[in-house]
Motif scaffolding. Structure first.
Motif, short mmCIF file in Angstrom:
data_model
loop_
_atom_site.label_atom_id
_atom_site.label_comp_id
_atom_site.label_asym_id
_atom_site.label_seq_id
_atom_site.Cartn_x
_atom_site.Cartn_y
_atom_site.Cartn_z
N MET A 371 0.87 -1.18 0.00
CA MET A 371 0.00 0.00 0.00
C MET A 371 0.91 1.23 0.00
SD MET A 371 -3.12 -1.07 2.59
CE MET A 371 -2.10 -1.06 4.05
N GLY A 372 1.21 1.74 -1.19
CA GLY A 372 2.17 2.83 -1.27
C GLY A 372 3.53 2.35 -0.81
N ASP A 373 4.08 3.03 0.22
CA ASP A 373 5.38 2.63 0.75
C ASP A 373 5.26 1.57 1.84
OD1 ASP A 373 6.71 4.39 -0.91
OD2 ASP A 373 6.62 6.04 0.53
N LYS A 384 -0.40 -13.71 12.73
CA LYS A 384 -0.63 -12.28 12.96
C LYS A 384 -0.75 -11.52 11.64
CE LYS A 384 1.96 -12.06 17.32
NZ LYS A 384 3.10 -11.42 18.03
N VAL A 385 -1.14 -10.27 11.77
CA VAL A 385 -1.06 -9.33 10.66
C VAL A 385 0.05 -8.33 11.01
CG1 VAL A 385 -2.94 -7.92 11.65
CG2 VAL A 385 -2.23 -7.60 9.26
N TYR A 386 0.97 -8.11 10.08
CA TYR A 386 2.07 -7.16 10.26
C TYR A 386 1.91 -6.05 9.23
CZ TYR A 386 4.20 -11.26 12.51
OH TYR A 386 4.45 -12.36 13.30
N ILE A 387 2.24 -4.83 9.64
CA ILE A 387 2.25 -3.70 8.71
C ILE A 387 3.61 -3.01 8.84
CG2 ILE A 387 1.18 -1.56 7.96
CD1 ILE A 387 -1.41 -2.45 9.24
N PHE A 388 4.40 -3.07 7.79
CA PHE A 388 5.70 -2.40 7.75
C PHE A 388 5.51 -0.97 7.25
CE2 PHE A 388 6.73 -6.82 7.68
CZ PHE A 388 7.99 -6.95 8.24
N ASP A 389 6.07 -0.02 7.99
CA ASP A 389 5.99 1.38 7.55
C ASP A 389 6.70 1.60 6.22
OD1 ASP A 389 4.72 1.68 9.91
OD2 ASP A 389 6.10 3.19 10.75
N ASP A 390 7.74 0.82 5.98
CA ASP A 390 8.55 1.00 4.77
C ASP A 390 8.78 -0.37 4.13
OD1 ASP A 390 10.30 1.63 2.78
OD2 ASP A 390 11.90 2.41 4.09
N HIS A 391 8.28 -0.55 2.92
CA HIS A 391 8.42 -1.86 2.28
C HIS A 391 9.87 -2.13 1.86
CE1 HIS A 391 8.18 0.61 -1.39
NE2 HIS A 391 8.70 -0.41 -2.04
N GLU A 392 10.75 -1.10 1.97
CA GLU A 392 12.16 -1.30 1.70
C GLU A 392 12.93 -1.72 2.94
OE1 GLU A 392 13.49 -1.28 -1.17
OE2 GLU A 392 11.86 -0.44 -2.37
N ASP A 393 12.26 -1.80 4.08
CA ASP A 393 12.87 -2.29 5.32
C ASP A 393 13.49 -3.66 5.06
OD1 ASP A 393 13.29 -3.49 7.89
OD2 ASP A 393 11.85 -2.09 8.77
N GLU A 394 14.73 -3.86 5.52
CA GLU A 394 15.42 -5.12 5.25
C GLU A 394 14.70 -6.31 5.87
OE1 GLU A 394 18.65 -4.87 8.95
OE2 GLU A 394 19.33 -4.70 6.87
N GLY A 416 5.37 -4.30 19.69
CA GLY A 416 4.22 -3.92 20.51
C GLY A 416 2.90 -4.18 19.81
N GLU A 417 1.88 -4.43 20.60
CA GLU A 417 0.55 -4.66 20.07
C GLU A 417 -0.21 -3.35 19.88
OE1 GLU A 417 -0.86 -7.45 19.17
OE2 GLU A 417 0.69 -8.86 19.78
N GLU A 418 0.30 -2.27 20.44
CA GLU A 418 -0.44 -1.03 20.39
C GLU A 418 -0.50 -0.48 18.96
OE1 GLU A 418 3.83 0.22 21.21
OE2 GLU A 418 2.47 -1.43 21.68
N THR A 419 -1.49 0.35 18.67
CA THR A 419 -1.72 0.85 17.32
C THR A 419 -0.72 1.93 16.96
OG1 THR A 419 -4.07 0.34 17.47
CG2 THR A 419 -3.40 1.91 15.79
N ARG A 420 -0.64 2.96 17.76
CA ARG A 420 0.21 4.09 17.40
C ARG A 420 1.62 3.89 17.96
NH1 ARG A 420 -2.29 8.50 15.23
NH2 ARG A 420 -4.56 8.53 15.27
N THR A 421 2.22 2.79 17.57
CA THR A 421 3.57 2.49 18.04
C THR A 421 4.60 3.34 17.29
OG1 THR A 421 5.23 0.79 18.25
CG2 THR A 421 3.74 0.59 16.39
N LEU A 449 -1.20 5.72 8.81
CA LEU A 449 -0.13 5.68 7.82
C LEU A 449 -0.51 6.29 6.48
CD1 LEU A 449 1.20 2.05 8.48
CD2 LEU A 449 2.32 4.21 9.11
N THR A 450 -1.79 6.20 6.11
CA THR A 450 -2.20 6.63 4.76
C THR A 450 -3.11 7.84 4.75
OG1 THR A 450 -4.18 5.23 4.70
CG2 THR A 450 -2.08 4.21 4.04
N GLY A 451 -3.74 8.13 5.87
CA GLY A 451 -4.70 9.22 5.90
C GLY A 451 -6.08 8.83 5.39
N VAL A 452 -6.26 7.57 5.06
CA VAL A 452 -7.55 7.09 4.55
C VAL A 452 -8.27 6.32 5.66
CG1 VAL A 452 -8.71 5.63 2.86
CG2 VAL A 452 -6.67 6.94 2.21
N LYS A 453 -9.48 6.76 5.98
CA LYS A 453 -10.26 6.13 7.04
C LYS A 453 -11.17 5.06 6.44
CE LYS A 453 -13.56 7.09 10.75
NZ LYS A 453 -12.74 6.40 11.79
N ILE A 454 -11.12 3.87 7.02
CA ILE A 454 -12.02 2.79 6.61
C ILE A 454 -13.04 2.63 7.74
CG2 ILE A 454 -12.20 0.36 5.95
CD1 ILE A 454 -9.22 0.48 5.23
N PRO A 455 -14.27 3.06 7.53
CA PRO A 455 -15.25 3.00 8.61
C PRO A 455 -15.63 1.57 8.94
CG PRO A 455 -16.31 3.60 6.54
CD PRO A 455 -14.83 3.60 6.28
#
Length: 461
Positions: A371-373, A384-394, A416-421, A449-455
């Motif tokens: 999703m973008g970067d 689990k579900v993981y979300i990397f802030d940067d897809h170029e992360d090693e 951490g399990e928290e959202t805004r880590t 991360l994206t500014g898009v809200k999914i209700p």
């Protein structure tokens, strides 16, 4: 002489037929009954290099060429060294002599040479104008071909043939041979130009009858084995198949037909880009189509092997996709998923598999989403579900590998399990799905991360 001998002599004199030999052989008589045609072009044009040099000298000396030389001259226009068409002044004289010849053979040979001319034929326009002017005198099939299609006009001819082929649901070959052209004369530069014009017409088709367009593209551009008739028209085929969708993804009834044909002709642009190098826009569009199919593939297969437990994930990730957040996707299957994927989607749609070893189970699968970067790594079952802030992360897994070790798709060392880590990787168990606990947390992270809200209403069951 005895009376008997005299009687025999009288009979012979009365009945003996005088033998007269014919002045023309039977071969010559038969040949005279054959309509005046044309001679075949040489298989190796270099065989005529000496003729081309001699003809050029004769033209430079302003000599009148023999009918035989006028018949050979068309094969020396572009394919020989020297190429007579390179000498504009002498070309005009040659065309004048061909046009004024009492024999039609030079003109008819000129027509065949013109059909087979190179893409950027020097002074080809002058040749076409001569043929157009003299077309009535050439006889069939050239006279009626030009009358019907203006075949000697490079701007008018190919589009007219293409339009007729599409309207009559015929191939280019069928359209021209129905008018008397030899099949060998169709498989020339002119035939290729007609195919290009037909593909351009279909590329501009806004009727919305997509499956009908696919069938016509296949009829025009593919041979009996389903391969491209002309590799030089590959980009035109791709455009005619993809561009009429105007950036949208085909519906579920249409996409599999287009996807299967495109994958068979050009392969997966995510894995092999060589076939797509000349058509980057179409490659990008097709990647989006494959992204939607890979997501569907993961959701459908995992629904089968994971049953009811997956309905919440299905609804959530479809909501993310509908929000236009997913740019690319890739799927990794274990044994059960691989079997179900082939059963449901065939072998054309690509996916990855797990390497031997590790802690995976035979029914697990992983969905990779860019999703973008950012990169999402979504495990099935209890993963689990993981979300990397940067897809170029090693540490982030890369898309489109053929195989993955399952440990490379897990991060089990205390994120951490928290959202805004503040950490660069977000990790979350799929806890309390019926209360939307994990879904709300992941949706909040995606919004962060994206500014898009999914209700929540988008993924509520």
């Amino acid at each position: 002489m005895s009376k008997l001998a005299k009687a025999i002599a009288d009979v012979m004199a009365r009945n003996h037929a005088t033998i007269t030999w014919p002045t023309r052989t039977m071969t010559a008589i038969a040949a005279s009954k054959i309509k005046e045609g044309h001679s075949a072009p040489p298989q190796d044009p270099s065989d005529l290099n000496d003729d081309a040099a001699r003809l050029l000298k004769d033209l430079q000396a302003r000599r009148t060429l023999s009918v035989r030389d006028l018949g050979r001259a068309p094969w020396c226009l572009w394919a020989t060294t020297p190429a007579l068409a390179d000498f504009e002044h002498h070309l005009h004289e040659l065309l004048r002599q061909i046009a004024s010849s009492k024999s039609r053979r030079p003109l008819r040979n000129l027509a065949i040479a013109y059909m087979s001319r190179p893409k950027r034929a020097e002074n080809g326009g002058y040749v076409g104008m001569t043929l157009a002017k003299e077309s009535d005198r050439m006889g069939r099939p050239w006279s009626n071909l030009h009358q019907t299609f203006s075949i000697f006009d490079p701007n008018e001819g190919p589009p007219r043939v293409a339009k007729r082929a599409i309207e009559d649901d015929l191939t280019i070959e069928e359209t021209l041979t129905n008018e008397g052209m030899r099949s060998g004369d169709v498989r020339t530069t002119f035939g290729s130009q007609c195919l290009r014009a037909a593909l351009e017409i279909l590329e501009a088709d806004a009727s919305g009858r997509h499956l009908e367009r696919l069938r016509k593209v296949a009829k025009l551009a593919l041979d009996d084995e389903g391969n491209l008739k002309s590799k030089s028209r590959a980009d035109g085929v791709a455009r005619a198949l993809i561009r009429p969708f105007s950036g949208t993804i085909p519906d579920d009834a249409t996409l599999p037909e287009f996807q299967d044909l495109l994958l068979r002709l050009f392969k997966d642009p995510r894995l092999s880009s060589s076939s797509w190098q000349r058509m980057p826009e179409e490659a990008d569009a097709f990647r989006r189509w494959l992204t939607s199919q890979n997501l569907k593939q993961f959701l459908e297969v995992t629904r089968i092997v994971a049953k009811d437990m997956f309905k919440y994930r299905d609804k959530f990730w479809r909501a993310v996709y509908d929000a236009n957040l997913i740019d690319e996707s890739w799927v990794v299957f274990a044994e059960d998923g691989r079997r179900e994927a082939i059963s449901a989607f065939g072998t054309a749609l690509s996916f990855a598999t797990f390497e031997k070893g590790g802690r995976k189970t035979r029914d697990q699968a992983v969905l990779l989403l860019r999703m973008g970067d950012r990169m999402v790594v979504e495990w099935s079952h209890d993963g689990k579900v993981y979300i990397f802030d940067d897809h170029e992360d090693e540490r982030c897994p890369k898309l489109y590998r053929r195989t993955y070790f399952d440990g490379d798709l897990r991060l089990d060392y205390g994120f951490g399990e928290e959202t805004r880590t503040k950490k660069s990787v977000f990790a979350r168990n799929h806890s309390a799905p019926d209360h939307y606990t994990w879904q709300d947390a992941v949706a909040e992270r995606i919004e962060y991360l994206t500014g898009v809200k999914i209700p929540r209403s988008a993924y509520r069951i």
